[in-house]
Design a protein around this motif. Structure first.
Motif, PDB file in Angstrom:
ATOM      1  N   VAL A  47       0.899  -0.985   0.149  1.00  0.00           N
ATOM      2  CA  VAL A  47       0.041   0.034   0.122  1.00  0.00           C
ATOM      3  C   VAL A  47       0.859   1.289  -0.168  1.00  0.00           C
ATOM      4  N   PHE A  48       1.878   1.291   0.763  1.00  0.00           N
ATOM      5  CA  PHE A  48       2.877   2.619   1.091  1.00  0.00           C
ATOM      6  C   PHE A  48       3.596   2.750  -0.471  1.00  0.00           C
ATOM      7  N   PHE A  49       4.228   1.396  -0.857  1.00  0.00           N
ATOM      8  CA  PHE A  49       5.036   1.712  -2.006  1.00  0.00           C
ATOM      9  C   PHE A  49       4.324   2.027  -3.267  1.00  0.00           C
ATOM     10  N   TYR A  50       3.032   1.331  -3.435  1.00  0.00           N
ATOM     11  CA  TYR A  50       2.257   1.567  -4.891  1.00  0.00           C
ATOM     12  C   TYR A  50       1.617   2.916  -4.601  1.00  0.00           C
ATOM     13  N   SER A  51       1.143   3.389  -3.486  1.00  0.00           N
ATOM     14  CA  SER A  51       0.625   4.722  -3.062  1.00  0.00           C
ATOM     15  C   SER A  51       1.669   5.732  -3.699  1.00  0.00           C
ATOM     16  N   PHE A  52       2.957   5.545  -3.284  1.00  0.00           N
ATOM     17  CA  PHE A  52       4.017   6.421  -3.416  1.00  0.00           C
ATOM     18  C   PHE A  52       4.308   6.398  -4.862  1.00  0.00           C
ATOM     19  N   ILE A  53       4.353   5.454  -5.778  1.00  0.00           N
ATOM     20  CA  ILE A  53       4.721   5.293  -7.204  1.00  0.00           C
ATOM     21  C   ILE A  53       3.435   5.895  -8.091  1.00  0.00           C
ATOM     22  N   TYR A  54       2.163   5.275  -7.532  1.00  0.00           N
ATOM     23  CA  TYR A  54       1.076   5.890  -8.281  1.00  0.00           C
ATOM     24  C   TYR A  54       1.175   7.467  -8.192  1.00  0.00           C
ATOM     25  N   THR A  55       1.300   7.910  -7.087  1.00  0.00           N
ATOM     26  CA  THR A  55       1.229   9.454  -6.985  1.00  0.00           C
ATOM     27  C   THR A  55       2.275  10.307  -7.889  1.00  0.00           C
ATOM     28  N   LEU A  56       3.460   9.753  -7.591  1.00  0.00           N
ATOM     29  CA  LEU A  56       4.609  10.295  -8.264  1.00  0.00           C
ATOM     30  C   LEU A  56       4.586  10.291  -9.881  1.00  0.00           C
ATOM     31  N   PHE A  62       1.799  14.793 -15.620  1.00  0.00           N
ATOM     32  CA  PHE A  62       1.365  16.130 -15.768  1.00  0.00           C
ATOM     33  C   PHE A  62       2.799  17.120 -16.165  1.00  0.00           C
ATOM     34  N   GLU A  63       3.659  16.647 -15.443  1.00  0.00           N
ATOM     35  CA  GLU A  63       4.895  17.474 -15.914  1.00  0.00           C
ATOM     36  C   GLU A  63       5.581  16.918 -17.279  1.00  0.00           C
ATOM     37  N   ARG A  65       3.831  16.293 -19.829  1.00  0.00           N
ATOM     38  CA  ARG A  65       3.042  16.744 -20.834  1.00  0.00           C
ATOM     39  C   ARG A  65       3.426  18.457 -21.007  1.00  0.00           C
ATOM     40  N   LYS A  66       3.806  19.008 -20.067  1.00  0.00           N
ATOM     41  CA  LYS A  66       4.337  20.221 -20.154  1.00  0.00           C
ATOM     42  C   LYS A  66       5.825  20.461 -20.732  1.00  0.00           C
ATOM     43  N   LEU A  67       6.684  19.436 -20.489  1.00  0.00           N
ATOM     44  CA  LEU A  67       8.024  19.407 -21.202  1.00  0.00           C
ATOM     45  C   LEU A  67       7.948  18.683 -22.559  1.00  0.00           C
ATOM     46  N   ASN A  68       7.290  17.694 -22.838  1.00  0.00           N
ATOM     47  CA  ASN A  68       7.283  17.005 -24.146  1.00  0.00           C
ATOM     48  C   ASN A  68       6.193  16.240 -24.164  1.00  0.00           C
ATOM     49  N   ARG A  69       5.200  16.849 -24.872  1.00  0.00           N
ATOM     50  CA  ARG A  69       3.756  16.403 -25.177  1.00  0.00           C
ATOM     51  C   ARG A  69       3.608  14.971 -25.876  1.00  0.00           C
ATOM     52  N   ARG A  70       4.570  14.884 -26.774  1.00  0.00           N
ATOM     53  CA  ARG A  70       4.828  13.626 -27.817  1.00  0.00           C
ATOM     54  C   ARG A  70       5.369  12.440 -26.828  1.00  0.00           C
ATOM     55  N   PHE A  71       6.344  12.753 -26.207  1.00  0.00           N
ATOM     56  CA  PHE A  71       7.043  11.629 -25.289  1.00  0.00           C
ATOM     57  C   PHE A  71       5.978  11.359 -24.255  1.00  0.00           C
ATOM     58  N   ALA A  72       5.252  11.998 -23.580  1.00  0.00           N
ATOM     59  CA  ALA A  72       3.998  11.712 -22.809  1.00  0.00           C
ATOM     60  C   ALA A  72       3.159  11.069 -23.267  1.00  0.00           C
ATOM     61  N   THR A  73       2.670  11.441 -24.582  1.00  0.00           N
ATOM     62  CA  THR A  73       1.776  10.327 -25.114  1.00  0.00           C
ATOM     63  C   THR A  73       2.275   9.098 -25.411  1.00  0.00           C
ATOM     64  N   LEU A  74       3.458   9.111 -25.991  1.00  0.00           N
ATOM     65  CA  LEU A  74       4.022   7.652 -26.095  1.00  0.00           C
ATOM     66  C   LEU A  74       4.108   6.922 -24.863  1.00  0.00           C
ATOM     67  N   ASN A 106       8.190   3.872 -14.056  1.00  0.00           N
ATOM     68  CA  ASN A 106       9.441   4.648 -13.776  1.00  0.00           C
ATOM     69  C   ASN A 106       9.758   5.817 -14.411  1.00  0.00           C
ATOM     70  N   ILE A 107       9.338   5.940 -15.754  1.00  0.00           N
ATOM     71  CA  ILE A 107       9.737   6.927 -16.439  1.00  0.00           C
ATOM     72  C   ILE A 107       8.937   8.488 -16.039  1.00  0.00           C
ATOM     73  N   PRO A 108       7.664   8.423 -15.642  1.00  0.00           N
ATOM     74  CA  PRO A 108       7.154   9.465 -14.975  1.00  0.00           C
ATOM     75  C   PRO A 108       7.399   9.728 -13.767  1.00  0.00           C
ATOM     76  N   VAL A 109       7.639   8.703 -12.924  1.00  0.00           N
ATOM     77  CA  VAL A 109       8.273   8.831 -11.625  1.00  0.00           C
ATOM     78  C   VAL A 109       9.676   9.549 -11.459  1.00  0.00           C
ATOM     79  N   GLY A 110      10.557   9.364 -12.364  1.00  0.00           N
ATOM     80  CA  GLY A 110      11.738   9.956 -12.541  1.00  0.00           C
ATOM     81  C   GLY A 110      11.490  11.407 -12.711  1.00  0.00           C
ATOM     82  N   VAL A 111      10.501  11.746 -13.757  1.00  0.00           N
ATOM     83  CA  VAL A 111      10.459  13.251 -14.094  1.00  0.00           C
ATOM     84  C   VAL A 111       9.761  13.740 -12.796  1.00  0.00           C
ATOM     85  N   ALA A 112       8.869  13.344 -12.031  1.00  0.00           N
ATOM     86  CA  ALA A 112       8.326  13.603 -10.792  1.00  0.00           C
ATOM     87  C   ALA A 112       9.356  14.002  -9.795  1.00  0.00           C
ATOM     88  N   ILE A 113      10.332  13.140  -9.616  1.00  0.00           N
ATOM     89  CA  ILE A 113      11.430  13.245  -8.673  1.00  0.00           C
ATOM     90  C   ILE A 113      12.364  14.431  -9.082  1.00  0.00           C
TER      91      ILE A 113
END
Length: 129
Positions: A47-56, A62-63, A65-74, A106-113
């Motif tokens: 619960v703690f691990f996946y809550s952390f991962i899903y939130t990040l 969202f970040e 989409r601001k930086l590179n919309r095409r990559f976010a879509t991919l 992990n890709i969007p998690v890295g962007v969030a971090i």
């Protein structure tokens, strides 16, 4: 008697609501951190691990989409195709099917971090001053 392709198609034609509900339950199982077969300690960790991962990952998407919309879509298309594949096929009993999805998250998690780390670091630096 062997099962033929017409038998399979007939099942989908006649039981499409049942199959849709089954597919939705598979998606729920994919993202549900609580597994009845696991111990209480393991489930609490999940619960703690996946809550952390899903939130990040949501923050990261969202970040992205601001930086590179095409990559976010991919990334979203890759995640969507993985979830679709899991929802249409059998779910593995020991949740190995989560691994490719976690890898893609992990890709969007890295962007969030990368986005949140300077904010956290700056706030701690200002608090010390």
């Amino acid at each position: 008697n062997p099962i033929t392709s017409s038998d399979v198609l007939s099942y989908f034609r006649n039981q499409y609501i049942k199959y849709f509900v089954l597919s939705i339950s598979r998606i729920y199982t994919l993202f549900n951190p609580w597994v009845p077969q696991y111990s209480l300690r393991h489930n609490i960790f999940n619960v703690f691990f996946y809550s952390f991962i899903y939130t990040l990952s949501l923050i990261g998407l969202f970040e992205m989409r601001k930086l590179n919309r095409r990559f976010a879509t991919l990334v979203l298309l890759a995640l969507g195709s993985q979830v679709l594949l899991i929802s249409l096929t059998l779910v593995d009993y020991d949740f190995r099917f989560r691994l490719p999805t976690e890898f893609l998250l992990n890709i969007p998690v890295g962007v969030a971090i990368a986005k949140l780390l300077p904010v956290i670091y700056t706030e701690k630096t200002l608090a010390k001053a």
